[in-house]
Motif scaffolding. Sequence first.
Motif, PDB file in Angstrom:
ATOM      1  N   THR A 166      -7.282  -1.228  -7.302  1.00 48.44           N
ATOM      2  CA  THR A 166      -7.931  -1.324  -6.004  1.00 48.44           C
ATOM      3  C   THR A 166      -6.870  -1.213  -4.917  1.00 48.44           C
ATOM      4  N   TRP A 215     -16.103  -4.299   6.287  1.00 47.40           N
ATOM      5  CA  TRP A 215     -15.439  -4.972   5.183  1.00 47.40           C
ATOM      6  C   TRP A 215     -16.199  -4.799   3.896  1.00 47.40           C
ATOM      7  N   VAL A 245      -1.697  -3.809  -1.335  1.00 43.86           N
ATOM      8  CA  VAL A 245      -2.044  -4.720  -0.244  1.00 43.86           C
ATOM      9  C   VAL A 245      -1.744  -4.064   1.105  1.00 43.86           C
ATOM     10  N   THR A 246      -2.660  -4.253   2.049  1.00 49.85           N
ATOM     11  CA  THR A 246      -2.424  -3.802   3.417  1.00 49.85           C
ATOM     12  C   THR A 246      -2.392  -5.007   4.347  1.00 49.85           C
ATOM     13  N   ASP A 277      -3.147  -7.615   7.460  1.00 48.79           N
ATOM     14  CA  ASP A 277      -4.313  -8.201   8.068  1.00 48.79           C
ATOM     15  C   ASP A 277      -3.855  -9.510   8.696  1.00 48.79           C
ATOM     16  N   ARG A 294       0.831  -1.217   0.000  1.00 49.12           N
ATOM     17  CA  ARG A 294       0.000   0.000   0.000  1.00 49.12           C
ATOM     18  C   ARG A 294       0.858   1.256   0.000  1.00 49.12           C
ATOM     19  N   ARG A 342     -11.002  -8.517  -1.150  1.00 51.66           N
ATOM     20  CA  ARG A 342     -11.618  -8.168   0.119  1.00 51.66           C
ATOM     21  C   ARG A 342     -10.779  -7.076   0.771  1.00 51.66           C
ATOM     22  N   ARG A 343     -11.459  -6.034   1.218  1.00 50.66           N
ATOM     23  CA  ARG A 343     -10.701  -4.990   1.900  1.00 50.66           C
ATOM     24  C   ARG A 343     -11.509  -4.373   3.037  1.00 50.66           C
ATOM     25  N   GLN A 344     -10.775  -3.770   3.940  1.00 48.64           N
ATOM     26  CA  GLN A 344     -11.419  -3.090   5.046  1.00 48.64           C
ATOM     27  C   GLN A 344     -12.027  -1.800   4.522  1.00 48.64           C
ATOM     28  N   LEU A 347      -5.548  -1.056  -0.789  1.00 49.66           N
ATOM     29  CA  LEU A 347      -5.749  -1.541   0.585  1.00 49.66           C
ATOM     30  C   LEU A 347      -6.438  -2.906   0.665  1.00 49.66           C
ATOM     31  N   VAL A 348      -6.086  -3.772  -0.268  1.00 51.92           N
ATOM     32  CA  VAL A 348      -6.683  -5.106  -0.296  1.00 51.92           C
ATOM     33  C   VAL A 348      -6.002  -6.002   0.742  1.00 51.92           C
ATOM     34  N   ALA A 349      -6.799  -6.862   1.395  1.00 49.22           N
ATOM     35  CA  ALA A 349      -6.238  -7.755   2.411  1.00 49.22           C
ATOM     36  C   ALA A 349      -6.211  -9.210   1.955  1.00 49.22           C
TER      37      ALA A 349
END
Lengths: 332, 267
Positions: free
Chosen positions: B146, B169, B182-183, B185, B123, B162-164, B148-150
Amino acid sequence: MRNVLAVLIANGAEFGRAEIEVLSAGSRLAADLGGTSVAAVVGGSDQSWAREAFSYGAVRVYVAGSPALTHYEPRLFADALEQIARSADADVLLFSSTISGLEVAPLVGYKLGASVIMDVTGIDGKVEGGGVRIQKPVFGGKAQSELVAQKAPVVLSLRMRSVDPLQPQEGASGEVIEIPVNVRPSTGTWRLIERNLEKSGGPRLEDARIIVSGGRGMGGKENFSCLAELGDVLGAALGASRAAVDLGWVPSTWQIGQTGKKVAPELYVAVGISGASQHMVGIAAAKHIVAINKDEKAPIFQMAELGVAEDYKVFIPKLIEALKKHKTSATT
Amino acid sequence: MHLVVCIKQILDPEIPPSDFRLDSAGRGPAEGIAPQVISIFDENALEVALQVREAAGEGRITAISIGAESAVDALRKALSMRVDDAYLIRQADFPALDTFGTARILAAALGKLPPADLLLCGRESGDWYGGQVPAFLAAQLDWPYTALVAAIRKTGSEWNLRRQSDDGWETIACSAPAVVSVTNDAQNLPRIPKVRDNMLAFRKTITVWTAADLGLTSESGCGPNTRLKTERFYIPTVSRQCQMISGDSVVQRAEELVEKLAGLRVI
Ligand SMILES: Cc1cc2nc3c(=O)[nH]c(=O)nc-3n(C[C@H](O)[C@H](O)[C@H](O)COP(=O)(O)OP(=O)(O)OC[C@H]3O[C@@H](n4cnc5c(N)ncnc54)[C@H](O)[C@@H]3O)c2cc1C
Ligand SMILES: Nc1ncnc2c1ncn2[C@@H]1O[C@H](COP(=O)(O)O)[C@@H](O)[C@H]1O
């Protein structure tokens, strides 16, 4: 640099703190520069967003006129904002570091060939010879960077809670300008298929007056029940460090810090948290910080106002008792 | 299925503030004050890619990095986590690299690889927190983006991301090829390589690409960013005085804290 454009992205949420901060920062910057504060609204929102923008100092509000923009999609919104920025002759574009802001701002910045800086903590236009001064902590707040941008366009996203909101001017009005944007059909598809709210029970972290937060020092998922009990007595929301999130002890919506929520409680109680700068920047706006950590040399004791150097397992039960006692004596 | 992960080598962000010093020009951290590591969110991105491949039961993963020679260590680590191929692009060929340049070079590198279905980035880099390269790449490639995807799943011809969100969610469906950032998790905590995989990683080749290999020159719009001037770069001082609660027994300390809190009018 004369035109400061505050960008408001309506992505299913209500007008709130993020929008107020970005408008307030925009109006202040425009005043510093002797320029004009304007705003752009994209996404399905009603008239109230434009009214709010006027009340925080914008003199014009641009709305994107395209039916393709009722649902949030990063690329389409970036397309629309690029066109709005060009017609509005925007020198500075301000976004909020919300998820959609973090997503769309660099896309727009790329399209405009702008200078882009994300998640800044301060801006002002009091630069000799003109320009915008930007502050950004780097290396986990171990260093601070101050940059000056003298050429437009500049695209910035503002860290949440880094701006003091202006007082809204009730009844302020301005001009709403619809820009007919031409969003091209994208080569790929992107759509939101599901949205789940995570109920934490207590108050929302962002709005909480008191927060109790746990870190790696909690030692396990089950031990968070003791924080929940402390939280109950205090009427607090619960938060956590990244370490506790990574270990799967708490949901990642609890994470506070640089890459988590930015909070501004009156009281922040950090339990078993070492005080890494990336955590502390999330609580920069907290009024009073209490640290409970068994290591008296933990860095958090350099930043907290009140410290207890003790094993939380010993201290917290007694603290809960003392708080209950205080409550009953206060009510009798 | 081909997944490409962009990784950057950075100064270990966990070093204590007391070890942090500036270089002689005062424009960055001094060299050698801490070990170099893979930027933390890039490790999460690697983990997500590995999980996607595991769930699909097939696929190749390529790691690429623009960096100094030392960045082979970061790529080696990626190999020991079991990515298939690793490429180092010589940063020395691009002396004044900015984020536009980084994205341009990575896109050029992508063009030389077998077609990618998904490009994963962190990210934001864990040193300067640019938070731009993945978006710039998406804009340049004209792929959906996209942030901040986890976690990621493949469903038919689409990616399920899937992201916050700000309060919970959300799940997004997007077409391939796509770019994600990507963030962290709990589900994408980077795995610790097995000893055996560490050894195998040492036998693998890391291909080094120069500017010429990518058909670029140091001037191909790769910086420097002349619009922004660093006015000050400094180590901020913290000057909060912490008052330690010092009563004789635990009960006394607890009561003392409660008194102090009441005095501050927060309880
Ligand atoms: C780019 C980047 C972004 C980041 N973003 C964030 C972020 O948003 N939020 C965040 O929190 N971190 C973030 N981090 C990570 C951060 O650097 C730290 O790793 C993290 O905050 C450490 O969490 P911690 O304090 O819980 O764990 P530790 O540093 O391991 O500290 C645990 C503490 O618990 C104490 N302890 C142990 N047992 C007990 C006990 N029984 N009683 C009392 N105390 C005890 C120990 O003395 C220690 O001080 C980020 C890092 C990077 C590089
Ligand atoms: N030098 C680099 N080499 C490879 N990937 C990079 C490089 N710089 C940035 N990236 C990727 O882009 C992400 C965001 O970087 P930044 O925009 O610099 O914060 C990183 O987490 C990496 O995935």
